[in-house]
Write a protein that holds these residues in place. Structure first.
Motif, PDB file in Angstrom:
ATOM      1  N   UNK A 201     101.473  40.661  -5.664  1.00  0.00           N
ATOM      2  CA  UNK A 201     100.086  40.320  -5.330  1.00  0.00           C
ATOM      3  C   UNK A 201      99.451  40.559  -6.758  1.00  0.00           C
ATOM      4  N   UNK A 202      98.154  39.948  -6.409  1.00  0.00           N
ATOM      5  CA  UNK A 202      97.611  39.636  -7.893  1.00  0.00           C
ATOM      6  C   UNK A 202      95.488  40.661  -8.104  1.00  0.00           C
ATOM      7  N   UNK A 203      96.472  41.212  -9.004  1.00  0.00           N
ATOM      8  CA  UNK A 203      96.087  42.576  -9.445  1.00  0.00           C
ATOM      9  C   UNK A 203      94.363  42.167 -10.267  1.00  0.00           C
ATOM     10  N   UNK A 204      93.866  41.493 -10.534  1.00  0.00           N
ATOM     11  CA  UNK A 204      93.127  40.892 -11.074  1.00  0.00           C
ATOM     12  C   UNK A 204      92.459  40.429 -11.214  1.00  0.00           C
ATOM     13  N   UNK A 205      92.525  39.783  -9.463  1.00  0.00           N
ATOM     14  CA  UNK A 205      91.349  39.160  -8.573  1.00  0.00           C
ATOM     15  C   UNK A 205      90.221  40.318  -8.219  1.00  0.00           C
ATOM     16  N   UNK A 206      89.151  39.581  -8.186  1.00  0.00           N
ATOM     17  CA  UNK A 206      88.055  40.371  -7.722  1.00  0.00           C
ATOM     18  C   UNK A 206      88.211  40.601  -6.405  1.00  0.00           C
ATOM     19  N   UNK A 207      87.728  42.033  -5.347  1.00  0.00           N
ATOM     20  CA  UNK A 207      87.622  43.139  -4.893  1.00  0.00           C
ATOM     21  C   UNK A 207      86.100  42.984  -3.599  1.00  0.00           C
ATOM     22  N   UNK A 208      86.468  42.846  -2.767  1.00  0.00           N
ATOM     23  CA  UNK A 208      85.347  42.856  -1.463  1.00  0.00           C
ATOM     24  C   UNK A 208      85.361  44.418  -1.154  1.00  0.00           C
ATOM     25  N   UNK A 209      84.553  45.516  -1.762  1.00  0.00           N
ATOM     26  CA  UNK A 209      85.063  47.061  -0.737  1.00  0.00           C
ATOM     27  C   UNK A 209      83.531  46.959   0.074  1.00  0.00           C
ATOM     28  N   UNK A 210      83.422  47.607   1.383  1.00  0.00           N
ATOM     29  CA  UNK A 210      82.013  48.084   2.297  1.00  0.00           C
ATOM     30  C   UNK A 210      82.291  49.592   1.913  1.00  0.00           C
ATOM     31  N   UNK A 211      80.824  49.834   1.589  1.00  0.00           N
ATOM     32  CA  UNK A 211      80.811  52.251   2.057  1.00  0.00           C
ATOM     33  C   UNK A 211      79.911  52.261   3.219  1.00  0.00           C
ATOM     34  N   UNK A 212      80.190  52.974   4.066  1.00  0.00           N
ATOM     35  CA  UNK A 212      80.410  52.881   5.524  1.00  0.00           C
ATOM     36  C   UNK A 212      80.360  54.414   6.344  1.00  0.00           C
ATOM     37  N   UNK A 213      79.743  54.899   6.696  1.00  0.00           N
ATOM     38  CA  UNK A 213      79.323  56.184   7.748  1.00  0.00           C
ATOM     39  C   UNK A 213      78.614  56.377   8.013  1.00  0.00           C
ATOM     40  N   UNK A 214      78.248  57.691   8.559  1.00  0.00           N
ATOM     41  CA  UNK A 214      77.579  58.430   9.377  1.00  0.00           C
ATOM     42  C   UNK A 214      76.396  58.576   8.448  1.00  0.00           C
ATOM     43  N   UNK A 215      74.528  58.556   9.151  1.00  0.00           N
ATOM     44  CA  UNK A 215      73.806  58.776   8.018  1.00  0.00           C
ATOM     45  C   UNK A 215      74.456  60.040   7.585  1.00  0.00           C
ATOM     46  N   UNK A 259      80.128  47.158  -1.252  1.00  0.00           N
ATOM     47  CA  UNK A 259      78.796  46.919  -0.188  1.00  0.00           C
ATOM     48  C   UNK A 259      77.809  48.658   0.026  1.00  0.00           C
ATOM     49  N   UNK A 260      77.147  48.655  -0.109  1.00  0.00           N
ATOM     50  CA  UNK A 260      76.721  50.039   0.456  1.00  0.00           C
ATOM     51  C   UNK A 260      75.634  49.092   2.184  1.00  0.00           C
ATOM     52  N   UNK A 261      76.129  50.218   2.881  1.00  0.00           N
ATOM     53  CA  UNK A 261      75.528  49.952   4.526  1.00  0.00           C
ATOM     54  C   UNK A 261      74.641  51.036   4.588  1.00  0.00           C
ATOM     55  N   UNK A 262      74.026  50.116   5.768  1.00  0.00           N
ATOM     56  CA  UNK A 262      72.970  52.000   6.364  1.00  0.00           C
ATOM     57  C   UNK A 262      74.115  52.315   7.640  1.00  0.00           C
ATOM     58  N   UNK A 263      73.637  53.861   7.580  1.00  0.00           N
ATOM     59  CA  UNK A 263      74.405  55.057   7.698  1.00  0.00           C
ATOM     60  C   UNK A 263      74.429  54.442   9.718  1.00  0.00           C
ATOM     61  N   UNK A 264      75.429  54.746  10.614  1.00  0.00           N
ATOM     62  CA  UNK A 264      75.962  53.913  11.610  1.00  0.00           C
ATOM     63  C   UNK A 264      75.639  55.089  12.599  1.00  0.00           C
ATOM     64  N   UNK A 265      74.846  55.068  13.410  1.00  0.00           N
ATOM     65  CA  UNK A 265      74.724  56.639  14.170  1.00  0.00           C
ATOM     66  C   UNK A 265      76.051  55.611  15.882  1.00  0.00           C
ATOM     67  N   UNK A 266      76.056  56.661  16.848  1.00  0.00           N
ATOM     68  CA  UNK A 266      76.459  56.221  18.558  1.00  0.00           C
ATOM     69  C   UNK A 266      74.980  54.850  18.943  1.00  0.00           C
ATOM     70  N   UNK A 267      76.454  54.690  19.368  1.00  0.00           N
ATOM     71  CA  UNK A 267      75.469  53.324  19.820  1.00  0.00           C
ATOM     72  C   UNK A 267      74.660  53.829  20.867  1.00  0.00           C
ATOM     73  N   UNK A 268      74.758  54.840  21.633  1.00  0.00           N
ATOM     74  CA  UNK A 268      73.510  54.904  22.844  1.00  0.00           C
ATOM     75  C   UNK A 268      72.196  55.688  21.670  1.00  0.00           C
TER      76      UNK A 268
END
Length: 478
Positions: A201-215, A259-268
């Motif tokens: 495992x190469x711990x120097x390679x770039x890392x892509x992270x997404x931050x998700x959650x409710x509003x 990545x910052x993302x929009x808060x995700x509510x229930x689909x309904x």
């Protein structure tokens, strides 16, 4: 590289121009004004010149502590960072007092400005185009961001403002070796049981992270604390973030793209078109990321949507990590932490061993532990196990608990190999895959997770029917 910011009042077409210059539909576009709130960076190309482009929120006159006022502060920060501003006006609707007011704001910044008159293809737009001369920013450039008209004139105006030398590439002849994608390495089952080399495992390679959650779970506040600056728009209002915004920084010498993302509510509950676009943008960010951090509100954790998001991440094959945010609001921390751990194990059995870290985006407490959990999870997500070790383990577990007989016939398991990582994916060679059963497949999956320390990441186990060497031969009678 030259940095250019697109500035203007709401709904003049800034995001449409941004998407055209970057060649992708990155920014959300809608007919209503004020869709863009955070500033978004992208790599742009206009004919033969390349530069970094910044999409900004529409400028509005408002109190500094209001949402519109905070959006304006973000835009002014973009102006300060940029080498040049493209000040966009709407030729179709003509000038407004807001255009004149913010023209003076740009003038006080004392930086190069190119005046852009958008929607010039519309009927009766000539009056609005000529009105733009009264701003005193020089000759306006008529364009249509939606249809791509006037891009050559825009290129000439940008080069005239900054000079040809600003776009010269000093490393034009430098060759960059392409990075190998570990996902493309496929190991076919049946090649042999010899001990194949396992990539470290190469711990120097770039890392892509997404931050998700409710509003209003505190996602943008958390990222701002990582960066050490107010890069993303935050506030007490729920649903401030609409676009998925990427930011880059370094942690212990490792390049991180978050990545910052929009808060995700229930689909309904998602009814409006704009919110549907925001959720779709967040889902794209999840699929693009390697590790996805699900931000739970510690004061009201384990809502149905929290569990649905964690399950979605596992099904997408991403590496999940839980951040219990707003930890600074918790009083009896030991009791609450024990309760959260118990609920995590009980409510997320499909993510057994998932790493969960209490953090505070407001104070910065726990951020280093969260990053450590992210890198550990990413390493497991990339893990490869040799075929020899897998088959030694398989022999033990099937000997201890053989697969059940179905219709009086035993199911023979012949062979196992790992065909890919990211997430760990295995192929099991079975005489009758349809008869193995979901419960025995879960038994093998849980055994893999425990024996090879694959906790907290999705494991995919595919069944493949064993080739019958006598198939197709005519039966002989004696």
């Amino acid at each position: 590289m030259v940095t250019i910011a697109i500035i203007g009042r709401p709904n003049v077409g800034k995001s449409t121009l941004f998407n055209r210059l970057v060649g992708k539909k990155l920014a959300l576009v809608d007919d209503r004004p004020g869709v863009t709130r955070d500033r978004r960076n992208g790599d742009a190309r206009l004919l033969d010149i390349e530069f970094e482009i910044i999409d900004t929120a529409g400028l509005e006159e408002a109190a500094a502590d209001s949402l519109e006022g905070r959006m304006r502060q973000q835009t002014e920060t973009a102006i300060d960072e940029a080498d040049l501003s493209l000040f966009m006006v709407d030729a179709k609707s003509g000038l407004t007092p807001q255009d004149s007011f913010f023209c003076e704001v740009l003038r006080r910044k004392n930086k190069p400005v190119v005046l852009v008159s958008n929607k010039a293809e519309a009927k009766n737009s000539s009056a609005g185009f000529y009105d733009a001369y009264t701003l005193g920013l020089g000759e306006p450039v008529p364009i249509s961001a939606e249809h791509g008209e006037g891009m050559g004139d825009l290129r000439d105006a940008i080069v005239a403002a900054l000079g040809e030398a600003a776009f010269a590439d000093p490393d034009e002849d430098a060759a960059v070796a392409p990075e190998r994608d570990p996902d493309v390495t496929i190991l076919a089952p049946g090649e042999g049981d010899e001990e194949e080399p396992i990539e470290v495992y190469d711990d120097t390679k770039p890392l892509r992270i997404a931050i998700v959650g409710r509003p209003n779970a505190g996602k943008s506040t958390l990222i701002n604390r990582f960066l050490g600056e107010e890069r993303l728009l935050t506030g007490p209002e729920a649903g401030i973030t609409r676009d998925s915004i990427s930011v880059e920084w370094e942690w212990r010498g490792r390049r991180i793209k978050m990545f910052d993302t929009a808060g995700m509510r229930r689909k309904a509950k998602v009814q409006e078109k704009l919110e549907r676009l925001s959720v779709a943008d967040a889902l794209r960010a999840i699929r693009f990321a390697e590790v996805v951090v699900v931000v739970f509100d510690s004061t009201i954790p384990f809502e149905r949507q929290d569990l649905s998001l964690a399950d979605l991440i596992m099904r997408e094959g991403r590496a999940p990590v839980i951040a219990f945010n707003k930890w600074d609001l918790i009083e009896d921390r030991q009791a609450v932490l024990a309760d959260l751990r118990e609920k995590t194990e009980r409510l997320l059995p499909q993510a057994r061993g998932i790493r969960a870290v209490p953090v505070s985006g407001e104070t910065g407490d726990g951020l280093d532990r969260l990053m450590q959990a992210i890198t550990e999870t990413h390493e497991i997500w990339n893990k490869r196990i040799s075929t020899a070790k897998l088959n030694q383990w398989l022999e033990k577990v099937t000997g201890h608990h053989p697969p059940p007989a179905v219709a009086g016939r035993r199911v023979n398991i012949k062979y196992m190999t790992q065909v890919k990582s990211r997430p760990p994916t295995f192929v099991l060679s079975v005489s009758r895959p349809e008869a193995l059963g979901a419960s025995y497949t879960r038994y093998l999956t849980n055994g893999l997770r425990e024996a090879f320390k694959l906790g907290g990441v999705p494991i995919r186990l595919n069944l493949r029917k064993t080739d019958n060497p006598f198939a197709g031969r005519a039966k002989k009678y004696t």
